[in-house]
Structure formats: C-alpha cells, structure tokens
Scaffold this motif. Structure first.
Motif, PDB file in Angstrom:
ATOM      1  N   PRO A   1       0.945  -1.090   0.014  1.00  0.00           N
ATOM      2  CA  PRO A   1       0.058  -0.042  -0.108  1.00  0.00           C
ATOM      3  C   PRO A   1       0.919   1.204  -0.165  1.00  0.00           C
ATOM      4  O   PRO A   1       1.791   1.252   0.731  1.00  0.00           O
ATOM      5  CB  PRO A   1      -0.718  -0.119   1.332  1.00  0.00           C
ATOM      6  CG  PRO A   1      -0.022  -0.927   2.061  1.00  0.00           C
ATOM      7  CD  PRO A   1       0.644  -2.013   1.535  1.00  0.00           C
TER       8      PRO A   1
ATOM      9  N   ASN B   1       0.202   4.191   0.921  1.00  0.00           N
ATOM     10  CA  ASN B   1      -0.352   5.300   2.063  1.00  0.00           C
ATOM     11  C   ASN B   1      -1.363   4.511   3.166  1.00  0.00           C
ATOM     12  O   ASN B   1      -1.700   3.398   2.909  1.00  0.00           O
ATOM     13  CB  ASN B   1      -1.092   6.586   1.457  1.00  0.00           C
ATOM     14  CG  ASN B   1      -2.181   6.070   0.718  1.00  0.00           C
ATOM     15  OD1 ASN B   1      -3.082   5.366   1.281  1.00  0.00           O
ATOM     16  ND2 ASN B   1      -2.320   6.520  -0.438  1.00  0.00           N
ATOM     17  N   LEU B   2      -1.566   5.225   4.222  1.00  0.00           N
ATOM     18  CA  LEU B   2      -2.301   4.692   5.465  1.00  0.00           C
ATOM     19  C   LEU B   2      -3.664   4.433   4.912  1.00  0.00           C
ATOM     20  O   LEU B   2      -4.191   3.245   5.433  1.00  0.00           O
ATOM     21  CB  LEU B   2      -2.234   5.833   6.547  1.00  0.00           C
ATOM     22  CG  LEU B   2      -2.820   5.283   7.682  1.00  0.00           C
ATOM     23  CD1 LEU B   2      -2.023   5.828   8.937  1.00  0.00           C
ATOM     24  CD2 LEU B   2      -4.340   5.506   8.077  1.00  0.00           C
TER      25      LEU B   2
ATOM     26  N   GLU C   1      -4.783   3.188   2.240  1.00  0.00           N
ATOM     27  CA  GLU C   1      -4.609   2.018   1.377  1.00  0.00           C
ATOM     28  C   GLU C   1      -4.611   0.695   2.425  1.00  0.00           C
ATOM     29  O   GLU C   1      -4.992  -0.292   2.462  1.00  0.00           O
ATOM     30  CB  GLU C   1      -3.786   1.780   0.430  1.00  0.00           C
ATOM     31  CG  GLU C   1      -4.074   2.802  -0.701  1.00  0.00           C
ATOM     32  CD  GLU C   1      -3.248   2.683  -2.089  1.00  0.00           C
ATOM     33  OE1 GLU C   1      -3.338   3.455  -3.204  1.00  0.00           O
ATOM     34  OE2 GLU C   1      -2.268   1.951  -1.981  1.00  0.00           O
ATOM     35  N   GLN C   2      -3.414   0.970   3.323  1.00  0.00           N
ATOM     36  CA  GLN C   2      -3.297  -0.165   4.457  1.00  0.00           C
ATOM     37  C   GLN C   2      -4.421  -0.349   5.365  1.00  0.00           C
ATOM     38  O   GLN C   2      -4.593  -1.638   5.343  1.00  0.00           O
ATOM     39  CB  GLN C   2      -1.913   0.692   5.074  1.00  0.00           C
ATOM     40  CG  GLN C   2      -1.618  -0.267   6.313  1.00  0.00           C
ATOM     41  CD  GLN C   2      -0.791  -1.348   5.944  1.00  0.00           C
ATOM     42  OE1 GLN C   2      -0.890  -2.141   4.841  1.00  0.00           O
ATOM     43  NE2 GLN C   2      -0.157  -1.948   6.993  1.00  0.00           N
TER      44      GLN C   2
ATOM     45  N   ASN D   1      -4.634   9.420   3.337  1.00  0.00           N
ATOM     46  CA  ASN D   1      -3.980   9.229   1.760  1.00  0.00           C
ATOM     47  C   ASN D   1      -2.617   9.967   1.572  1.00  0.00           C
ATOM     48  O   ASN D   1      -1.841  10.042   0.707  1.00  0.00           O
ATOM     49  CB  ASN D   1      -4.937   9.446   0.688  1.00  0.00           C
ATOM     50  CG  ASN D   1      -5.516  10.669   0.514  1.00  0.00           C
ATOM     51  OD1 ASN D   1      -4.800  11.631   1.164  1.00  0.00           O
ATOM     52  ND2 ASN D   1      -6.528  10.747  -0.208  1.00  0.00           N
TER      53      ASN D   1
ATOM     54  N   SER E   1       2.014   4.255   5.032  1.00  0.00           N
ATOM     55  CA  SER E   1       1.193   3.180   5.486  1.00  0.00           C
ATOM     56  C   SER E   1       1.849   2.708   6.960  1.00  0.00           C
ATOM     57  O   SER E   1       1.254   2.105   7.696  1.00  0.00           O
ATOM     58  CB  SER E   1       1.399   2.467   4.649  1.00  0.00           C
ATOM     59  OG  SER E   1       2.674   2.171   3.999  1.00  0.00           O
TER      60      SER E   1
END
Ligand code: FDA
Length: 371
Positions: A130, A132-133, A135-136, A163, A167
């Motif tokens: 991922p 960024n956070l 997506e994670q 975003n 991540s």
C-alpha cells in the motif's frame, strides 16, 4: 568528588525508578523536575475525590509478570478492563473491532458472516504494498470500518489526510472474531488504586526532589553537582538542536467538572468523525469506580507541536529518524550521561516498557560499577 552520585533530570517513571533503585543501592540521588509536580505524564491529581489523569488516560497493561510484580510493590491495582466505545455521528460501536462492532455495523451475528464482508471489502485494495495509510487500513479491515472508525480519528490524531500519511503508521489493526470488548491482549491490566502519583511518591520517598527546576536554566551547575546525569528530557534539546528539531504531535486537554454522577457511562469514548475536533472524552471516575456526586471529564484535542509545547507523540518518519540517528551517535560517546525514557529515546513507550528500560539501565549501571 561531587555532592551527588546521580542527578536525575525528570521525575517521570523512568527517572523515579532509576532514583529509587540507585538509592536502594546506597547511591546519593537528586531529582530535578521542570514541572510543578512529580510523575511526568502519569501524574494524577485528586479533585472531587476523583483521581484525574492530567495527561490523558493511563491504563496499565503488560504481559511481563516481572514488571507486573514489580509495580505492585508500590500500589494495589484494581481489575479495570479497557473497553472503549467509539461514537461516529449518531452510531455507537464497541472497540476493539470485534463481533460486537460487526453486529453494530452490519447487523450480522456470526464470525463467518463478518469475515465474508471484511474479505470482500479488503479486495478493493488489491496491492500487497500500500502507498499510504488509507490503502493500508482498507487492506486490513475493509472500507466500512476504515471510513467510520479509522479515517476521521486518525486524521485528527496526525493532522493529515490518511492518503497523505505513510502506511507504516498502521502495521496492524487487530480484528477479533469473538464477542470480546477487552482492548488489550495482555495478561495483566489495571489502574493503581489511589492514582499513579501515589506510586511515584513511594518511589521517591527519602530522595531529594526539586520541582519547578529546569536543567537548562543552569546547566553548568547541574552538570557539576553529580558524578553522572540521568537525562529523561528531549534529546535534541540536550544537544541544543544542533542537528535540527525532532517533531512531535502535541495534545490539548480541556477538563470540566459536571454536576452529575455519571456523564457517559464509560472511562473512554472515542469520537471518530472528523467534524468533532477532539479524539476522545475521558470520564476519570470510571477508572476506579469512584463514589462522588460529581464527575470530571476531559476532552483530548490533538494539536500541532511547536517548541515550548508539551511533546507527546514522536513522529518517527524517515526525516526525524535521520536526525535522531545523529543525536544518538553523540549520545553513545557520553561517559557521564545516561539517556532514558520516551523523550530522550524519541520513542513511544507504554508504561511497562519504560519501567523495564529503567530497571535494565539500573542493572547495567550496577554491573559497570562492579567492574
Ligand atoms: P515522562 O515524560 O513521563 O517524564 C519525563 C519528565 O522529565 C517529565 O516530568 C518532564 O517534565 C521532565 N523534564 C523534561 N525536560 C526537563 C528539563 N529540562 N528539566 C527538568 N525536567 C525535565 N502508557 C500505558 O502503558 N498505558 C496508557 O494507557 C498510556 N496512555 C497514554 C496516554 C497519552 C496521551 C500519552 C501521551 C502516553 C500514554 N502512555 C500510556 C505512555 C506513558 O505516558 C509513558 O510510557 C510514560 O509516562 C513515560 O515516562 P517517562 O519517564 O519516559 O517520560
């Protein structure tokens, strides 16, 4: 010969345990503390017969039996179980994410149904790496939980869009497929009956302590007063910011006394929507089930950190870790300064970890003295 064996800068858990153990071993210690009270961030103060956690909710938890036994020398602990609630708009959820949360979110009842929904939502992010956070988080818990319970809270906490956050901040988001609202997985947890300040007072009994005393206001004097300095303040400040400032997130606490017995029915309620500026409301009396006709609540607002503000959460990103490495290199060369605790090591530590670090530092010091 100096007047003291050790000057301990900071009366938080690290400094107080170090001072206590060294005094037990016959060493003469002086503790200085820049705040007007001892205890660092675990400080609690009795108001309306309620122990108020002045620097945010502090729940002791550990899996380490040695640390659990150690801390109980200084206080009896109750059987408090941390089971926070999350409020998103007019919806209410149990935390951590468990079968109660999934039932509240999707009206399902079985683990199989919950797993199916989460798995199908996780597929929306089909990458193993991922960016960024956001997506994670979706990769870990699916879109619904992310949008209602993670997004707003995290954006308030860090002051940035999910975003735009890296991540690595969220390595894991624990998901539990049982009806279990106990936040921690640790074997031992509780709140010291009578508050944390009681523990610190016992640790520092018989040791000379000066509050309202900042190491940097007369650095030369303090450095010469003892053979060694145990420094638990900010490492970049110790080196006069020569490689730049390390960044933190700060917090603002707003407390009020309410003329009622019970305000929210739980010690910790998280507010997860972005429109509400605070992240949580603490109702202190529920930590110890205190009898009082009044109650005290505290709203916790994450804020940007500036020099002079209290530093709470280190921002351990690449930029800051590079600066930290430079300070640590200098630190390793010091012969008569020991660095310890969350500010000197620029690391988020739970209380049990700080206690362990301090006891390890004491052992190392005593071993070195024997050589
Ligand atoms: P701490 O910051 O407590 O002590 C350092 C002391 O040094 C301070 O008193 C400071 O004033 C003093 N000092 C600094 N510079 C100085 C100078 N120049 N001169 C003199 N004195 C100086 N952990 C957990 O296990 N369960 C929990 O529920 C929580 N909850 C929690 C909530 C929030 C909001 C935060 C920020 C943190 C937690 N923690 C936690 C973590 C816990 O607070 C932490 O592990 C300990 O307080 C760290 O103790 P230290 O001694 O390292 O630092």
């Amino acid at each position: 010969m100096s007047k003291y064996d050790y000057l301990i800068v900071g009366s938080g858990l690290f400094g107080s345990i170090f001072a206590h153990e060294m005094s037990k071993n016959g060493k003469n210690c002086l503790v200085i503390e820049r705040r007007s009270h001892i205890g660092g961030n675990v400080f609690t103060e009795k108001v309306e017969n309620i122990n108020v956690h002045k620097y945010g909710a502090h729940i002791f938890h550990t899996n380490d039996k040695k640390i659990w036994d150690y801390i109980q020398q200084f206080a009896d602990f109750n059987r408090y179980t941390n089971s926070p609630i999350a409020i998103y708009k007019d919806e209410l959820y149990n935390l951590p994410f468990n079968m109660n949360t999934f039932h509240q979110m999707w009206s399902i009842k079985t683990p199989e149904e919950a797993k199916k929904i989460i798995e199908s939502q996780k597929k929306e992010i089909d990458t193993e790496t991922p960016d960024n956070l956001e997506e994670q988080a979706i990769r870990l818990v699916g879109k619904d939980i992310y949008e209602k319970l993670v997004k707003g809270y995290t954006e308030k906490q860090w002051g940035k869009k999910c975003n735009e956050l890296p991540s690595f901040i969220i390595k894991r988001l624990p998901v539990r497929f049982t009806y279990d609202n106990n936040y921690f997985n640790d074997l031992y947890q509780g709140i010291p009956i009578g508050g944390y300040t009681k523990i610190i007072k016992k640790l520092l009994k018989g040791i000379e302590v000066k509050i309202d005393t900042n190491f940097f206001e007369d650095r030369k004097k303090w450095e010469n007063i003892a053979d060694k300095v145990v420094y638990t303040g900010m490492i970049d400040q110790y080196y006069e910011y020569c490689f730049g400032e390390l960044e933190y997130r700060s917090l603002k606490f707003e407390s009020e006394t309410k003329n009622m017995e019970n305000y929210q029915g739980n010690a910790v309620i998280n507010y997860t929507e972005s429109e509400i500026p605070y992240t949580r409301i603490i109702e202190h009396k529920h930590f110890e089930d205190t009898a009082s006709s009044k109650t005290i609540i505290t709203k916790e607002y994450p804020i940007e950190w500036k020099k002079g503000y209290d530093a709470y959460y280190p921002i351990n990103d690449e930029k800051n870790m590079k600066i930290l490495e430079k300070y640590q290199k200098l630190g390793k060369k010091e012969k008569s300064t020991i660095f310890g605790g969350r500010l000197a090591l620029y690391k988020y530590y739970d209380m049990w970890e700080v206690i362990k670090e301090s006891l390890d530092a004491v052992k190392l010091e005593l071993d070195n003295l024997k050589k």
